[in-house]
Design an enzyme around this catalytic site. Structure first.
Site, PDB file in Angstrom:
ATOM      1  N   TYR A  19       0.491  -1.710   0.334  1.00 24.69           N
ATOM      2  CA  TYR A  19      -0.546   0.037   0.090  1.00 24.69           C
ATOM      3  C   TYR A  19       0.927   0.857   0.113  1.00 24.69           C
ATOM      4  CZ  TYR A  19      -3.340  -3.551   0.996  1.00 24.69           C
ATOM      5  OH  TYR A  19      -4.817  -4.239   1.235  1.00 24.69           O
ATOM      6  N   GLU A  20       0.790   2.379  -0.116  1.00 22.91           N
ATOM      7  CA  GLU A  20       1.268   3.657  -0.712  1.00 22.91           C
ATOM      8  C   GLU A  20       1.092   3.796   0.573  1.00 22.91           C
ATOM      9  OE1 GLU A  20      -1.147   5.303  -3.315  1.00 22.91           O
ATOM     10  OE2 GLU A  20      -3.098   6.635  -1.839  1.00 22.91           O
ATOM     11  N   SER A  21       0.853   3.719   1.480  1.00 27.63           N
ATOM     12  CA  SER A  21       1.276   4.502   3.096  1.00 27.63           C
ATOM     13  C   SER A  21       2.520   3.321   3.745  1.00 27.63           C
ATOM     14  CB  SER A  21      -0.329   3.818   4.371  1.00 27.63           C
ATOM     15  OG  SER A  21      -0.327   2.121   4.037  1.00 27.63           O
TER      16      SER A  21
END
Lengths: 272, 253
Positions: free
Chosen positions: B51-53
């Site tokens: 995930y881009e987090s």
């Protein structure tokens, strides 16, 4: 060395009308208490910078604090629109807002360049998209070694960066862990910084995957327990997903929004 | 006999089936997140979700509301910074599948998530914007797109190219220097579309049970090509439906 101050004194010291202001925190550790204090202090004409504007910038924009937004994704995660952001862009309410729009990769690299003391960053990005024509801060650059054409984005060097972290010690060293987004880079890129924390402790016991911001690298630290709500502080609180969903209805209508802000922000005293 | 299910459920199940054990997948917000979680909990327990987090190898057992929910960090193999996830992991081509949604898509699978309306400065609808999508669409080895198919979403030309599919047609990705091969499949609530190997134009290759090619054509803003070997998508299994409903009932909880 960072000075430990109250939240209201810290905000008054670092945020001025017309400043370029960064408040980072990628879903986790979003500095809401600090944002609310900026709104209460009535700051105006801010250039707001943030990858994911989230509810915190929806509130600042809706309260008329901002004249420009530099960002890469302006939605309510998993819920839908940021209605105050949309109303500002679509209807100039309460004020017109100028946009400087990037992708996440571009924004992350802009902070990285700022933290590194470089004027710009290089990446493979944006090619073929319509963002290139709309955003002046996306340019191309030729690699001096291979001749390959790449994308360049300028460093972000904000007047002030504000983040929220789990805790600090009495010397002002800040410790944070969990999803840390781009906060370290954003603090190091800024001229001034304020870090709000859940608590101040005698010693910073090690935590898995922690990042420590040494006291000499920041300007002010202020205690703001629960200061990330409705986002969360891993180890201290859970994300208030119900509030993120409720915000959709609160923010959709201008009067409902203003009433909520009056009751929950303007009439509330900041944390001591 | 199969249980009754909605077209949205069929879409999510069909999207989940695109992920396999060992696939390294960059997961976008919304429908992709639901489908990726479903895949991991059912048919592909060893899919690697990024995930881009900055959460690499997250193993959510319930549906996160955002791509930065605590459950992603707590179950991840590694949590890295956002500059790192884009620069070290996505940009060099380490990720197999980019899993995206869209507000608009066109016949060459270009994606718009920025504005509706022809004037960027005065849009009819201001959408959230790019997020990680432009670079996910450029640098993942391939891209899977999931979105509902209507005349508003399947348009002849997108109002704004946020993320490049095949540009204006064959050869454009190479000309632009994009390293990934682009959209491999588009999953909708009517069926499954893949780009024609010659023209790059999205072609209907499968319809979901209960839908027809005519239904899909009527929901498409260009003359939709239909494969001569049009298939029918396998309906959701009992397990897929049960798990999906349990996940959706506990989203963000």
């Amino acid at each position: 060395m960072a000075e430990i101050v109250s939240l209201s004194d810290g905000i008054a010291a670092v945020v001025h009308d017309g400043d370029t202001l960064v408040m980072e925190g990628f879903t986790h550790l979003i500095p809401f208490a600090a944002g609310h204090e900026i709104i209460r202090q009535g700051r105006r004409d801010l250039t707001l910078v943030r990858m994911t504007p989230d509810l915190i910038y929806d509130q600042l924009i809706g309260m008329g604090c901002a004249s420009k937004l530099i960002f890469s994704w302006g939605g309510n995660p998993g819920v839908g629109s940021l209605h105050r952001f949309r109303d500002a862009v679509e209807n100039a309410w309460p004020l017109p807002i100028d946009l400087e729009e990037h992708s996440h990769a571009g924004m992350a690299n802009r902070y990285l360049a700022g933290a590194s003391g470089l004027p710009f960053a290089v990446l493979r990005g944006y090619v073929g998209t319509d963002l290139v024509a709309q955003t002046d801060t996306i340019r191309s650059i030729t690699c001096p070694f291979t001749g390959e054409v790449l994308t360049a984005v300028p460093a972000l060097s904000p007047d002030v960066t504000i983040i929220h972290a789990q805790r600090a010690d009495r010397k002002g060293n800040v410790q944070m862990w969990g999803i840390l987004g781009v906060q370290k880079e954003a603090v190091l890129a800024a001229k001034r910084s304020l870090i709000t924390v859940e608590e101040i402790v005698d010693s910073l016991d090690p935590q898995p995957q922690e990042v420590v911001l040494p006291s000499f690298a920041t300007t002010y630290v202020a205690v703001a327990p629960g200061g990330a709500h409705p986002s969360y502080a891993q180890g201290y609180s859970l994300r208030d997903n119900a509030f993120y969903t409720e915000w959709d209805a609160i923010s959709k209508d201008r009067d409902t929004f203003l009433r909520w802000m009056d009751e929950n922000v303007m009439r509330r005293a900041p944390a001591a | 006999m199969t249980a009754a299910y909605t077209s949205d459920e069929m879409m999510t199940v069909a999207a989940a089936r695109q992920l396999h054990n060992g696939t390294v997948c960059f997961v976008g917000i919304g429908l992709p997140s639901t489908a990726a979680t479903l895949a991991r909990v059912t048919s592909a327990p060893d899919v690697v979700l990024i995930y881009e987090s900055g959460t690499l190898g997250a193993k959510p057992a319930r549906l996160p509301l955002s791509i930065g929910d605590g459950i992603l960090a707590e179950t991840a193999d590694a949590v890295v910074s956002v500059p790192e996830v884009f620069n070290y992991w996505l940009q060099p081509g380490r990720i197999d599948v980019g899993f995206l949604s869209a507000a608009q898509i066109d016949r060459y699978a270009n994606i718009n998530t920025t504005v509706i309306g022809s004037d960027y400065r005065h849009p009819k609808v201001r959408l959230p914007g790019a997020g990680g999508a432009p670079e996910i669409a450029a640098s993942c080895r391939e891209v899977v797109v999931v979105l509902r198919q209507t005349l508003r979403t399947f348009v002849d030309r997108v109002d704004f190219i946020t993320s490049v599919g095949f540009g204006q047609g064959p050869g454009d990705r190479q000309r632009l220097g994009l390293s990934g091969s682009g959209p491999r499949v588009v999953i909708t609530d009517f069926g499954i579309l893949t780009p024609d190997p010659e023209t790059c134009e999205l072609t209907l290759v499968s319809v979901h049970n209960g839908s027809t090619a005519e239904d899909a054509r009527a929901a498409t803003g260009w003359p939709l090509a239909v494969s001569p070997d049009l298939a029918t998508t396998d309906p959701p299994t009992e397990e897929e439906l049960t798990v999906l409903r349990r996940l959706e009932a506990t989203q963000g909880a």
